[in-house]
Design a protein around this motif. Structure first.
Motif, PDB file in Angstrom:
ATOM      1  N   UNK A   1      20.179  -7.355 -12.117  1.00 15.76           N
ATOM      2  CA  UNK A   1      20.320  -6.211 -11.212  1.00 15.76           C
ATOM      3  C   UNK A   1      19.116  -6.130 -10.285  1.00 15.76           C
ATOM      4  N   UNK A   2      19.370  -5.999  -8.984  1.00 19.46           N
ATOM      5  CA  UNK A   2      18.291  -6.000  -7.994  1.00 19.46           C
ATOM      6  C   UNK A   2      17.503  -4.705  -8.031  1.00 19.46           C
ATOM      7  N   UNK A   3      18.165  -3.582  -8.078  1.00 23.35           N
ATOM      8  CA  UNK A   3      17.556  -2.264  -8.126  1.00 23.35           C
ATOM      9  C   UNK A   3      16.527  -2.083  -7.017  1.00 23.35           C
ATOM     10  N   UNK A   4      16.954  -2.350  -5.823  1.00 25.84           N
ATOM     11  CA  UNK A   4      16.104  -2.208  -4.651  1.00 25.84           C
ATOM     12  C   UNK A   4      16.927  -2.495  -3.410  1.00 25.84           C
ATOM     13  N   UNK A   5      16.323  -2.383  -2.218  1.00 21.45           N
ATOM     14  CA  UNK A   5      17.073  -2.444  -0.958  1.00 21.45           C
ATOM     15  C   UNK A   5      17.320  -3.869  -0.442  1.00 21.45           C
ATOM     16  N   UNK A   6      17.812  -4.742  -1.312  1.00 22.11           N
ATOM     17  CA  UNK A   6      18.168  -6.103  -0.910  1.00 22.11           C
ATOM     18  C   UNK A   6      19.658  -6.297  -1.194  1.00 22.11           C
ATOM     19  N   UNK A   7      20.406  -6.693  -0.175  1.00 20.26           N
ATOM     20  CA  UNK A   7      21.855  -6.835  -0.321  1.00 20.26           C
ATOM     21  C   UNK A   7      22.278  -8.280  -0.060  1.00 20.26           C
ATOM     22  N   UNK A   8      22.581  -9.051  -1.090  1.00 23.34           N
ATOM     23  CA  UNK A   8      23.115 -10.397  -0.899  1.00 23.34           C
ATOM     24  C   UNK A   8      24.573 -10.345  -0.443  1.00 23.34           C
ATOM     25  N   UNK A   9      24.919 -11.256   0.469  1.00 22.32           N
ATOM     26  CA  UNK A   9      26.297 -11.371   0.962  1.00 22.32           C
ATOM     27  C   UNK A   9      26.767 -12.798   0.711  1.00 22.32           C
ATOM     28  N   UNK A  10      27.926 -12.933   0.087  1.00 23.73           N
ATOM     29  CA  UNK A  10      28.490 -14.239  -0.261  1.00 23.73           C
ATOM     30  C   UNK A  10      29.914 -14.323   0.285  1.00 23.73           C
ATOM     31  N   UNK A  11      30.214 -15.386   0.995  1.00 23.95           N
ATOM     32  CA  UNK A  11      31.569 -15.592   1.490  1.00 23.95           C
ATOM     33  C   UNK A  11      32.465 -16.184   0.421  1.00 23.95           C
ATOM     34  N   UNK A  12      33.724 -15.721   0.401  1.00 24.75           N
ATOM     35  CA  UNK A  12      34.722 -16.250  -0.536  1.00 24.75           C
ATOM     36  C   UNK A  12      35.995 -16.565   0.246  1.00 24.75           C
ATOM     37  N   UNK A  13      36.805 -17.520  -0.233  1.00 25.09           N
ATOM     38  CA  UNK A  13      38.015 -17.887   0.514  1.00 25.09           C
ATOM     39  C   UNK A  13      39.045 -16.778   0.594  1.00 25.09           C
ATOM     40  N   UNK A  14      39.140 -15.972  -0.468  1.00 22.59           N
ATOM     41  CA  UNK A  14      40.124 -14.883  -0.469  1.00 22.59           C
ATOM     42  C   UNK A  14      39.731 -13.851  -1.526  1.00 22.59           C
TER      43      UNK A  14
ATOM     44  N   UNK B   1       0.823  -1.214   0.000  1.00 23.73           N
ATOM     45  CA  UNK B   1       0.000   0.000   0.000  1.00 23.73           C
ATOM     46  C   UNK B   1       0.858   1.265   0.000  1.00 23.73           C
ATOM     47  N   UNK B   2       1.969   1.207   0.691  1.00 21.87           N
ATOM     48  CA  UNK B   2       2.822   2.400   0.811  1.00 21.87           C
ATOM     49  C   UNK B   2       4.097   2.302  -0.017  1.00 21.87           C
ATOM     50  N   UNK B   3       4.280   1.185  -0.740  1.00 17.54           N
ATOM     51  CA  UNK B   3       5.489   0.939  -1.530  1.00 17.54           C
ATOM     52  C   UNK B   3       6.751   0.907  -0.662  1.00 17.54           C
ATOM     53  N   UNK B   4       6.575   0.463   0.569  1.00 18.84           N
ATOM     54  CA  UNK B   4       7.724   0.345   1.478  1.00 18.84           C
ATOM     55  C   UNK B   4       8.367  -1.024   1.327  1.00 18.84           C
ATOM     56  N   UNK B   5       9.685  -1.022   1.306  1.00 16.25           N
ATOM     57  CA  UNK B   5      10.445  -2.276   1.343  1.00 16.25           C
ATOM     58  C   UNK B   5      11.640  -2.044   2.262  1.00 16.25           C
ATOM     59  N   UNK B   6      11.754  -2.844   3.308  1.00 16.97           N
ATOM     60  CA  UNK B   6      12.753  -2.627   4.351  1.00 16.97           C
ATOM     61  C   UNK B   6      14.173  -2.860   3.835  1.00 16.97           C
ATOM     62  N   UNK B   7      15.156  -2.188   4.446  1.00 17.63           N
ATOM     63  CA  UNK B   7      16.553  -2.528   4.169  1.00 17.63           C
ATOM     64  C   UNK B   7      16.779  -4.007   4.511  1.00 17.63           C
ATOM     65  N   UNK B   8      17.286  -4.764   3.557  1.00 18.88           N
ATOM     66  CA  UNK B   8      17.314  -6.221   3.690  1.00 18.88           C
ATOM     67  C   UNK B   8      18.693  -6.768   3.362  1.00 18.88           C
ATOM     68  N   UNK B   9      19.139  -7.723   4.185  1.00 15.00           N
ATOM     69  CA  UNK B   9      20.387  -8.436   3.927  1.00 15.00           C
ATOM     70  C   UNK B   9      20.067  -9.916   3.750  1.00 15.00           C
TER      71      UNK B   9
END
Length: 465
Positions: A342-355, A320-328
């Motif tokens: 491209x996400x183009x919104x407040x969603x941030x994926x985090x991926x671990x890498x060895x180095x 209703x308000x077009x709100x989307x929370x900051x998301x990890x």
């Protein structure tokens, strides 16, 4: 404003006739247009801020910094350098054409089309216009219909301040854009997504019209264990969630060394809480998604089947308000839908890498991004980033702030776009650097004329070899 084919064609012809009159070649005219744009932005600041709030829920400070203030700074820079940039440049002439004088003379291209974007509907509409006017062009501006409030203010105010025989604003939907693309503009400047970018390029090809495409892509972040985690997290969160993540150069995903993976995720969550509080929907400093359909698109990206076991922080939304929370999304799979476009919104994926080298290899396996962010204090890692990562802009130990430097160009490479602007590069984009060579009658070297003798041939080889 619904614009039929006939009026659009008429507007273009009027602009073309004005350009042929050489009205826009006058440097004082150009200066006056830039000054008037600045007056418009200052006089109607509140009106623009209100429109940006209606379209995107933009907080007033954010609207000023990223849109109005950004444009005013750009105008000041263009005004400061206008006469220097337009001055012909003397270059040397080779012995073979002496006596001669050679110069490079910047001249405007003609009538240019600027197609604005909805995520920064004021800045991304007017910044190319500023560059085009500095270079002496006539401009047709088509703001995005997805941000109608800002488009309406532009359509109302621009004719009040700029020369309407040289600058036109046309509102409308995709049908208006399609009609505009049938016209023989001398340059087309488009900001938006890659699929529409292909349509623009195909249409421009019919007239052999050059194009600038400012697109986007998945701008990655690499976080080394050799960094300040707290400050790194703050800078990532700021760059990601400004404008609710609807920024073409926003950090799209994070590749972090496993040694500091948990520490970074904790710091990211803390930064979100510090910036926006425990209820970001009540924060005066957090924006909204542009339309309900985009909220629905983002919601699908964090459905359980899409997450595939990744852990979710945030994720609340309100249609209703077009709100989307900051998301990890922590421990996101590289095969997740979040990593495919491209996400183009407040969603941030985090991926671990060895180095860090593994992170660089991952980035190199993907399409070239518009921006890449590397957080490290290790000189070897930073040298490797410069040498091995191909992207529009490489930003080290920060996000997005490079946009504030008018002395560097902005633009993509490969799928993230073509062409560049900002500062002098915007002037160059909308100019043709015309070589002018003037020879003297004081001396005539007839060795180039037939009939050719062995002596003439020998002299020509000496001159040109």
């Amino acid at each position: 404003m619904n614009t039929s084919a006939a009026p659009i064609h008429t507007h273009f012809e009027r602009l073309h006739d004005t350009f042929l009159s050489h009205k826009t070649y006058d440097l004082h005219w150009r200066r006056r247009q830039l000054e008037q744009l600045a007056v418009m932005l200052r006089t109607h600041k509140a009106e623009f801020i209100q429109a940006l709030a209606e379209d995107l829920g933009k907080p007033a400070t954010e609207a000023w910094v990223t849109e109005i203030g950004f444009l005013l700074s750009d105008i000041r820079y263009q005004l400061k350098h206008l006469f220097k940039w337009t001055k012909p440049k003397r270059v040397s002439s080779p012995l073979a054409i002496q006596p001669a004088r050679s110069r490079l003379v910047p001249e405007p291209l003609g009538v240019v089309l600027v197609m604005g974007a909805w995520n920064y509907p004021l800045q991304l509409s007017l910044a190319p216009v500023i560059a085009a006017l500095t270079a002496g062009n006539c401009v047709m501006l088509k703001p995005s219909e997805v941000s109608p409030a800002t488009a309406a203010v532009l359509a109302k105010r621009v004719p009040e301040y700029l020369d309407s025989s040289c600058v036109q604003v046309l509102e409308g939907d995709a049908s208006v854009a399609n009609e505009l693309l049938t016209l023989p503009f001398h340059h087309v400047f488009y900001t938006g997504g890659g699929q529409v970018g292909k349509i623009v390029m195909r249409a421009a090809a019919e007239h052999l019209t050059p194009v600038t495409l400012e697109l986007g892509g998945k701008s990655p972040v690499v976080v080394s264990k050799h960094t300040n985690i707290k400050v790194t997290a703050q800078r990532i969160v700021w760059g990601k969630f400004i404008n609710a993540g609807q920024t073409c150069i926003a950090p799209d995903y994070v590749l972090v060394e496993e040694d500091v993976h948990e520490e970074l995720v904790a710091a990211l969550k803390e930064a979100i809480h510090t910036f926006y509080g425990s209820t970001p929907d009540e924060s005066n400093d957090y924006g909204r998604i542009v339309a309900k359909r985009h909220v629905e698109r983002l919601a699908k990206l964090i459905e359980p089947e899409a997450l595939a076991g990744a852990s979710l922080y945030g994720g609340e939304y309100d249609l209703e308000t077009n709100y989307f929370a900051p998301t990890i999304v922590d421990n996101c799979s590289p095969e997740s839908p979040l990593m495919q476009e491209e996400i183009f919104g407040p969603i941030l994926p985090v991926i671990g890498v060895p180095d860090v080298p593994a992170a660089y290899a991952f980035i190199r396996s993907k399409a070239r991004p518009l921006a890449c962010y590397v957080f490290s204090q290790d000189k070897t890692e930073l040298r490797q980033a410069e040498h091995f990562i191909q992207c529009g802009t490489l930003c080290i130990n920060d996000t997005i702030s490079f946009m504030l430097n008018p002395k560097i160009p902005f633009g993509g490479v490969g799928g993230s776009g073509m062409g560049r602007y900002h500062g002098k590069w915007g002037f160059d984009t909308f100019s043709h650097l015309k070589p002018v060579v003037t020879r003297s009658f004081s001396f005539e070297l007839d060795v180039r004329y037939p009939p050719f003798t062995s002596l003439k041939t020998k002299l020509l080889k000496m001159l040109l070899g």
